[in-house]
Design a protein around this motif. Structure first.
Motif, PDB file in Angstrom:
ATOM      1  N   PHE A 123       0.822  -1.208   0.000  1.00 40.33           N
ATOM      2  CA  PHE A 123       0.000   0.000   0.000  1.00 40.33           C
ATOM      3  C   PHE A 123       0.862   1.267   0.000  1.00 40.33           C
ATOM      4  N   THR A 124       1.958   1.229   0.749  1.00 37.81           N
ATOM      5  CA  THR A 124       2.832   2.408   0.781  1.00 37.81           C
ATOM      6  C   THR A 124       3.517   2.647  -0.559  1.00 37.81           C
ATOM      7  N   HIS A 125       3.678   1.592  -1.353  1.00 38.23           N
ATOM      8  CA  HIS A 125       4.288   1.743  -2.678  1.00 38.23           C
ATOM      9  C   HIS A 125       3.381   2.511  -3.640  1.00 38.23           C
ATOM     10  N   LEU A 126       2.092   2.541  -3.353  1.00 39.61           N
ATOM     11  CA  LEU A 126       1.163   3.227  -4.246  1.00 39.61           C
ATOM     12  C   LEU A 126       1.247   4.748  -4.130  1.00 39.61           C
ATOM     13  N   VAL A 127       1.813   5.239  -3.019  1.00 44.21           N
ATOM     14  CA  VAL A 127       1.961   6.689  -2.827  1.00 44.21           C
ATOM     15  C   VAL A 127       3.438   6.993  -2.647  1.00 44.21           C
ATOM     16  N   PRO A 128       4.104   7.622  -3.613  1.00 42.23           N
ATOM     17  CA  PRO A 128       5.522   7.953  -3.472  1.00 42.23           C
ATOM     18  C   PRO A 128       5.762   8.911  -2.305  1.00 42.23           C
ATOM     19  N   LEU A 129       6.956   8.860  -1.762  1.00 39.99           N
ATOM     20  CA  LEU A 129       7.312   9.683  -0.614  1.00 39.99           C
ATOM     21  C   LEU A 129       7.308  11.159  -1.000  1.00 39.99           C
ATOM     22  N   GLY A 130       6.688  11.979  -0.164  1.00 37.36           N
ATOM     23  CA  GLY A 130       6.645  13.418  -0.407  1.00 37.36           C
ATOM     24  C   GLY A 130       5.520  13.878  -1.306  1.00 37.36           C
ATOM     25  N   THR A 131       4.557  13.002  -1.596  1.00 42.01           N
ATOM     26  CA  THR A 131       3.432  13.393  -2.450  1.00 42.01           C
ATOM     27  C   THR A 131       2.469  14.297  -1.673  1.00 42.01           C
ATOM     28  N   PRO A 132       2.065  15.448  -2.214  1.00 42.68           N
ATOM     29  CA  PRO A 132       1.084  16.309  -1.525  1.00 42.68           C
ATOM     30  C   PRO A 132      -0.249  15.600  -1.343  1.00 42.68           C
ATOM     31  N   GLY A 133      -0.982  15.979  -0.311  1.00 38.31           N
ATOM     32  CA  GLY A 133      -2.254  15.344   0.013  1.00 38.31           C
ATOM     33  C   GLY A 133      -3.282  15.380  -1.100  1.00 38.31           C
ATOM     34  N   VAL A 140      -2.225   7.290  -6.627  1.00 38.12           N
ATOM     35  CA  VAL A 140      -2.621   5.886  -6.424  1.00 38.12           C
ATOM     36  C   VAL A 140      -3.111   5.279  -7.734  1.00 38.12           C
ATOM     37  N   CYS A 141      -3.909   6.048  -8.498  1.00 36.30           N
ATOM     38  CA  CYS A 141      -4.399   5.555  -9.798  1.00 36.30           C
ATOM     39  C   CYS A 141      -3.250   5.341 -10.775  1.00 36.30           C
ATOM     40  N   ILE A 142      -2.313   6.308 -10.812  1.00 36.20           N
ATOM     41  CA  ILE A 142      -1.183   6.215 -11.744  1.00 36.20           C
ATOM     42  C   ILE A 142      -0.288   5.033 -11.392  1.00 36.20           C
ATOM     43  N   GLU A 143       0.017   4.879 -10.096  1.00 39.16           N
ATOM     44  CA  GLU A 143       0.880   3.775  -9.670  1.00 39.16           C
ATOM     45  C   GLU A 143       0.206   2.420  -9.884  1.00 39.16           C
ATOM     46  N   THR A 144      -1.108   2.362  -9.688  1.00 36.25           N
ATOM     47  CA  THR A 144      -1.830   1.100  -9.914  1.00 36.25           C
ATOM     48  C   THR A 144      -1.795   0.710 -11.385  1.00 36.25           C
ATOM     49  N   ILE A 145      -2.030   1.692 -12.263  1.00 36.14           N
ATOM     50  CA  ILE A 145      -2.008   1.404 -13.703  1.00 36.14           C
ATOM     51  C   ILE A 145      -0.605   0.999 -14.146  1.00 36.14           C
ATOM     52  N   SER A 146       0.419   1.725 -13.661  1.00 32.42           N
ATOM     53  CA  SER A 146       1.787   1.378 -14.046  1.00 32.42           C
ATOM     54  C   SER A 146       2.196   0.003 -13.535  1.00 32.42           C
ATOM     55  N   ASN A 147       1.614  -0.397 -12.393  1.00 33.35           N
ATOM     56  CA  ASN A 147       1.908  -1.733 -11.855  1.00 33.35           C
ATOM     57  C   ASN A 147       1.219  -2.816 -12.667  1.00 33.35           C
ATOM     58  N   ILE A 148      -0.007  -2.520 -13.136  1.00 35.30           N
ATOM     59  CA  ILE A 148      -0.770  -3.526 -13.891  1.00 35.30           C
ATOM     60  C   ILE A 148      -0.151  -3.777 -15.266  1.00 35.30           C
ATOM     61  N   SER A 217      10.656  -8.199  -8.238  1.00 35.81           N
ATOM     62  CA  SER A 217      10.675  -9.124  -7.101  1.00 35.81           C
ATOM     63  C   SER A 217      11.225  -8.448  -5.840  1.00 35.81           C
ATOM     64  N   SER A 218      12.236  -7.600  -6.019  1.00 35.73           N
ATOM     65  CA  SER A 218      12.840  -6.940  -4.853  1.00 35.73           C
ATOM     66  C   SER A 218      11.887  -5.925  -4.239  1.00 35.73           C
ATOM     67  N   GLU A 219      10.982  -5.345  -5.030  1.00 41.15           N
ATOM     68  CA  GLU A 219       9.990  -4.431  -4.464  1.00 41.15           C
ATOM     69  C   GLU A 219       8.984  -5.156  -3.578  1.00 41.15           C
ATOM     70  N   VAL A 220       8.742  -6.416  -3.899  1.00 40.78           N
ATOM     71  CA  VAL A 220       7.750  -7.195  -3.141  1.00 40.78           C
ATOM     72  C   VAL A 220       8.376  -7.835  -1.914  1.00 40.78           C
ATOM     73  N   ASN A 221       9.594  -8.385  -2.074  1.00 39.65           N
ATOM     74  CA  ASN A 221      10.262  -9.085  -0.963  1.00 39.65           C
ATOM     75  C   ASN A 221      10.908  -8.062  -0.055  1.00 39.65           C
TER      76      ASN A 221
END
Length: 224
Positions: A123-133, A140-148, A217-221
């Motif tokens: 879940f924390t991977h979906l919001v990059p560090l320092g993202t404004p509220g 979250v939408c952009i990271e989800t699409i890029s992950n899919i 794999s390293s992002e998940v493990n």
């Protein structure tokens, strides 16, 4: 265009069995039996290259993850890429079904493992560090699409590079019949240069596919 892309059609068959896809395991037949028993120069070069690849992949993976699967993946893709450069051998990695068969199960297993074992980290991977509220829902939408689309980009990258080089070699080879004798040496030199370039692309694309799979794999493990 149909005749141009017909070199990629898996149409060769015998007794209703498609022989083109046998190129996936054809590389094993080219390896002589003493390769596995006697340490020749070729086997030592191969073992050293696999050792260096193992050391590089271990820097991307954590201490609990083995790099055996990724080095085997590199060997398989590299062997099939090089086999496709030989005459009358079907290039299996130029088909999206082959590269997707490699990329999709890997990505799916990483996602299942990550969301089951490291749910908070995923879940924390979906919001990059320092993202404004206010931008968090969009991120979250952009990271989800890029992950899919990751398995698709892995597969398309490998397939497109294999198709592009082979098409260029085919186009230049078809011009040889209508070319004058004086320009024939130039065509042969250009074909050799393209063949060398395609060999380098075969190595680079198998390395890129393996390294990106290792990074996913390293992002998940995640080690707590």
């Amino acid at each position: 265009m149909t005749n141009l892309f017909s070199t990629f059609d898996p149409t060769t068959s015998m007794f209703n069995m498609p022989l083109n896809w046998s190129s996936l395991i054809l590389g094993v037949l080219f390896i002589p039996m003493p390769f596995w028993l006697i340490p020749t120069r070729i086997s030592m070069i191969w073992i050293k290259s696999m050792y260096y690849l193992h050391k590089e992949l271990k820097t991307l993976l954590n201490s609990k993850t083995s790099s055996l699967m990724f080095t085997s993946l590199f060997m398989m893709i590299l062997m099939n890429n090089f086999l496709g450069l030989m005459p009358y051998i079907f290039t299996s990695t130029s088909h999206l079904i082959t590269s997707l068969t490699l990329a999709l199960p890997l990505w799916l297993s990483f996602m299942i493992f990550g969301w089951i074992n490291n749910t908070q980290h995923m879940f924390t991977h979906l919001v990059p560090l320092g993202t404004p509220g206010p931008l968090m829902p969009f991120m979250v939408c952009i990271e989800t699409i890029s992950n899919i689309i990751r398995p698709g980009t892995l597969a398309i990258r490998l397939t497109a590079n294999m198709i592009a080089g082979h098409l260029l070699l085919t186009l230049l080879g078809n011009t040889g019949n209508s070319m004058s004798t004086t320009l024939m040496p130039m065509l042969m030199m250009l074909q050799l240069a393209l063949l060398t370039l395609e060999g380098a692309v075969s190595i680079i694309q198998s390395y890129v596919f393996t390294v990106l799979s290792t990074l996913y794999s390293s992002e998940v493990n995640y080690e707590k």
